[in-house]
Design an enzyme around this catalytic site. Structure first.
Site, PDB file in Angstrom:
ATOM      1  N   HIS A 289     -33.437 -23.320  35.311  1.00 29.26           N
ATOM      2  CA  HIS A 289     -33.000 -24.618  34.799  1.00 29.26           C
ATOM      3  C   HIS A 289     -33.424 -24.678  33.325  1.00 29.26           C
ATOM      4  O   HIS A 289     -34.437 -24.086  32.939  1.00 29.26           O
ATOM      5  CB  HIS A 289     -33.729 -25.694  35.609  1.00 29.26           C
ATOM      6  CG  HIS A 289     -33.310 -27.099  35.345  1.00 29.26           C
ATOM      7  ND1 HIS A 289     -33.723 -27.802  34.239  1.00 29.26           N
ATOM      8  CD2 HIS A 289     -32.533 -27.948  36.048  1.00 29.26           C
ATOM      9  CE1 HIS A 289     -33.222 -29.028  34.282  1.00 29.26           C
ATOM     10  NE2 HIS A 289     -32.485 -29.141  35.372  1.00 29.26           N
TER      11      HIS A 289
ATOM     12  N   ASP B  66     -41.606 -22.836  38.414  1.00 25.34           N
ATOM     13  CA  ASP B  66     -40.876 -24.101  38.508  1.00 25.34           C
ATOM     14  C   ASP B  66     -40.512 -24.301  39.985  1.00 25.34           C
ATOM     15  O   ASP B  66     -39.602 -23.660  40.508  1.00 25.34           O
ATOM     16  CB  ASP B  66     -39.615 -24.023  37.629  1.00 25.34           C
ATOM     17  CG  ASP B  66     -38.760 -25.279  37.759  1.00 25.34           C
ATOM     18  OD1 ASP B  66     -39.125 -26.173  38.554  1.00 25.34           O
ATOM     19  OD2 ASP B  66     -37.728 -25.360  37.058  1.00 25.34           O
TER      20      ASP B  66
ATOM     21  N   GLN C 236     -37.052 -27.074  42.941  1.00 27.25           N
ATOM     22  CA  GLN C 236     -36.047 -26.950  44.013  1.00 27.25           C
ATOM     23  C   GLN C 236     -36.622 -26.313  45.278  1.00 27.25           C
ATOM     24  O   GLN C 236     -35.909 -26.171  46.268  1.00 27.25           O
ATOM     25  CB  GLN C 236     -34.848 -26.127  43.532  1.00 27.25           C
ATOM     26  CG  GLN C 236     -34.029 -26.784  42.447  1.00 27.25           C
ATOM     27  CD  GLN C 236     -33.279 -28.040  42.921  1.00 27.25           C
ATOM     28  OE1 GLN C 236     -33.099 -28.274  44.117  1.00 27.25           O
ATOM     29  NE2 GLN C 236     -32.838 -28.857  41.980  1.00 27.25           N
TER      30      GLN C 236
ATOM     31  N   LYS D 145     -36.944 -35.116  43.932  1.00 23.97           N
ATOM     32  CA  LYS D 145     -36.179 -34.177  44.768  1.00 23.97           C
ATOM     33  C   LYS D 145     -36.755 -34.141  46.189  1.00 23.97           C
ATOM     34  O   LYS D 145     -36.198 -33.507  47.069  1.00 23.97           O
ATOM     35  CB  LYS D 145     -36.245 -32.758  44.198  1.00 23.97           C
ATOM     36  CG  LYS D 145     -36.095 -32.658  42.692  1.00 23.97           C
ATOM     37  CD  LYS D 145     -34.739 -32.243  42.266  1.00 23.97           C
ATOM     38  CE  LYS D 145     -34.707 -31.930  40.781  1.00 23.97           C
ATOM     39  NZ  LYS D 145     -33.403 -32.134  40.194  1.00 23.97           N
TER      40      LYS D 145
ATOM     41  N   CYS E 106     -27.332 -27.730  34.378  1.00 25.79           N
ATOM     42  CA  CYS E 106     -28.489 -27.446  33.490  1.00 25.79           C
ATOM     43  C   CYS E 106     -28.948 -26.002  33.655  1.00 25.79           C
ATOM     44  O   CYS E 106     -30.151 -25.709  33.619  1.00 25.79           O
ATOM     45  CB  CYS E 106     -29.655 -28.393  33.746  1.00 25.79           C
ATOM     46  SG  CYS E 106     -29.273 -30.088  33.341  1.00 25.79           S
TER      47      CYS E 106
HETATM   48  N1  PLP Z   1     -36.269 -27.418  37.381  1.00 24.92           N
HETATM   49  C1  PLP Z   1     -35.283 -27.362  38.288  1.00 24.92           C
HETATM   50  C2  PLP Z   1     -35.028 -26.084  39.012  1.00 24.92           C
HETATM   51  C3  PLP Z   1     -34.502 -28.497  38.547  1.00 24.92           C
HETATM   52  O1  PLP Z   1     -33.506 -28.425  39.441  1.00 24.92           O
HETATM   53  C4  PLP Z   1     -34.775 -29.685  37.840  1.00 24.92           C
HETATM   54  C5  PLP Z   1     -33.949 -30.884  38.043  1.00 24.92           C
HETATM   55  O2  PLP Z   1     -32.756 -30.816  38.236  1.00 24.92           O
HETATM   56  C6  PLP Z   1     -35.813 -29.697  36.915  1.00 24.92           C
HETATM   57  C7  PLP Z   1     -36.552 -28.541  36.708  1.00 24.92           C
HETATM   58  C8  PLP Z   1     -36.165 -30.930  36.162  1.00 24.92           C
HETATM   59  O3  PLP Z   1     -36.939 -31.761  36.990  1.00 24.92           O
HETATM   60  P1  PLP Z   1     -37.244 -33.275  36.607  1.00 24.92           P
HETATM   61  O4  PLP Z   1     -36.002 -34.054  36.901  1.00 24.92           O
HETATM   62  O5  PLP Z   1     -38.378 -33.653  37.507  1.00 24.92           O
HETATM   63  O6  PLP Z   1     -37.648 -33.310  35.196  1.00 24.92           O
END
Ligand code: PLP
Length: 406
Positions: free
Chosen positions: A121, A199, A202, A225, A363
């Site tokens: 992302h 990260d 997900q 999420k 994204c």
């Molecule tokens: N990392 C991943 C894999 C995501 O899917 C997302 C959100 O779509 C994020 C980071 C960003 O997370 P946040 O909305 O908590 O900033």
């Protein structure tokens, strides 16, 4: 026993209609829906004990502080962390990853290489790129294979060739749903004395993640999420690293003493939490985790995986669509295109039939670039979705495909 009908009753939004059709909510990778227990916990805070936390001498402030710090402890426990100093409460996974990049910046030197998964992302790409011109470091992508998994072998080769200082990897890719070999990447980082940054935005909604056992240096989570509210997330970090690293933002709460002759900082975790925190939503996040505990999360995930498998099998058998990737370990997501159609058209028409999906680059523009696509339609499953909803989605998709081809 996992009682789906009862679970669905806990989510008021699931019974609403969209364009006169019962809602099929398959946009869970963007954000999950919230059970009534979470909604109530937030209203309860504002109704009964809204007050600023820490240092208050009055009753409401004491209650708010107890609830906020109690929530931190609960959030830590869910992820296998018992030291509250290792649970930094932030705005979301994005802020968590920015915090890591900006604080370990001081430990990086010119020429260092930062390995970043090709399927990340943007929240796990851009903060690292922002260090490139500032520090003279280089971001090098860890290649994705044709199934959508990040290639650990290729990462090993990159480590032999470059002075790798950081390995930043997504546990589950949001555009494909591939469950990456994070254990392998964390071990690789250790072998190379590099920081491991995971990260987990997900992954956390779809599996029980024990951050302690994973032994990553940093692990980022997003509450919204995981059935929690928006605007709250967590950075888990190893205590000895967090103690060594400087604070990122300055202000109230993160200090010990402030003087024009020199300022000293608070202890963990508050050193990294400048300003009034998101009290209500931290409490809401802990209510979400208590809810997941109460429904037997393992059984909920087993059900979700059955629904996901059914969706994937049905989609792979349809000659009208191209599914993105085919990873060995696959979670929640089905990213696809209807042959000859633009994803936005497909998503817009599905909405008219009551089906909520996401369309575009998600994204994750480098992922789209690798597969040579402008974007995809992404259907993503949560434990409150059903096989019947997949059938309704497939019917809607067939109707949309027919409309677009005529
Ligand atoms: N990392 C991943 C894999 C995501 O899917 C997302 C959100 O779509 C994020 C980071 C960003 O997370 P946040 O909305 O908590 O900033």
């Amino acid at each position: 026993m996992f009682d789906l009908a009862k679970i669905r009753d806990d989510f008021p939004i699931l019974s609403r209609k969209v364009h006169g059709q019962p809602l099929v909510y398959f946009d869970n990778a963007a954000t999950s829906q919230k059970p009534i227990a979470v909604i109530n916990s937030i209203t309860d805070y504002y109704d009964r004990y809204n007050s600023n936390v820490h240092r208050g001498v009055h009753t409401l402030s004491g209650e708010a502080t107890d609830a906020y710090e109690g929530a931190r402890a609960q959030i830590g426990r869910w992820f296998g962390i018992t030291d509250p100093g290792e649970v930094i409460l932030l705005r979301g996974a994005t802020e968590a990853l920015n915090l890591v990049a900006n604080t370990i910046a001081g430990e990086l030197k010119r020429g260092d290489v930062i390995l970043v998964g090709e399927t990340e992302h943007h929240a796990n790409i851009v903060p690292w790129q922002q260090l490139e011109s500032r520090l003279g470091v280089t971001v090098v992508p860890v290649p994705v294979d044709s199934t959508g998994m990040l290639d650990l072998k290729a990462a090993k080769t990159l480590c032999e060739k470059h002075p790798v200082a950081v390995i930043a990897i997504g546990h589950v890719s949001n555009a494909i749903g591939a469950l990456n070999d994070v254990e392998g990447f964390i071990a690789l980082a250790k072998e190379n004395s590099a920081y491991s940054v995971i990260d987990g935005a997900q992954a956390a909604p779809h599996m029980l993640v024990n951050v302690k056992n994973l032994q990553a240096d940093f692990y980022a989570v997003s509450a919204h999420k995981c059935c929690g509210p928006t605007g709250i997330g967590v950075l888990f970090g190893r205590r000895e690293l967090l103690e060594r690293l400087p604070p990122w933002q300055g202000g109230g709460d993160m200090i010990d003493r402030v003087s024009f002759s020199g300022t000293t900082y608070n202890e963990l975790p508050w050193k990294f939490e400048a300003g009034t925190p998101n009290i209500a939503d931290t409490i809401g996040f802990s209510a979400a985790l208590r809810y997941l505990e109460s429904i037997d999360f393992a059984a909920a995930i087993a059900h979700e995986n059955r629904v996901h498998e059914y969706l994937i099998d049905s989609m792979l058998n349809r000659n009208t669509v191209d599914v993105l990737g085919n990873p060995e370990r696959w979670v929640s997501v089905c990213s696809f295109n209807v042959k000859g159609s633009h994803p936005t058209d497909v998503g817009t028409l599905l909405d008219q039939l009551g089906v909520a999906v996401r369309t575009g680059h998600h994204c994750a523009m480098p992922t789209m670039e690798y597969f040579g696509l402008p974007g995809t339609v992404r259907a993503s499953i949560a434990f409150y979705n059903s096989i019947e909803e997949v059938d309704r989605f497939l019917d809607a998709l067939d109707r949309v495909t027919g409309m677009l081809s005529s």
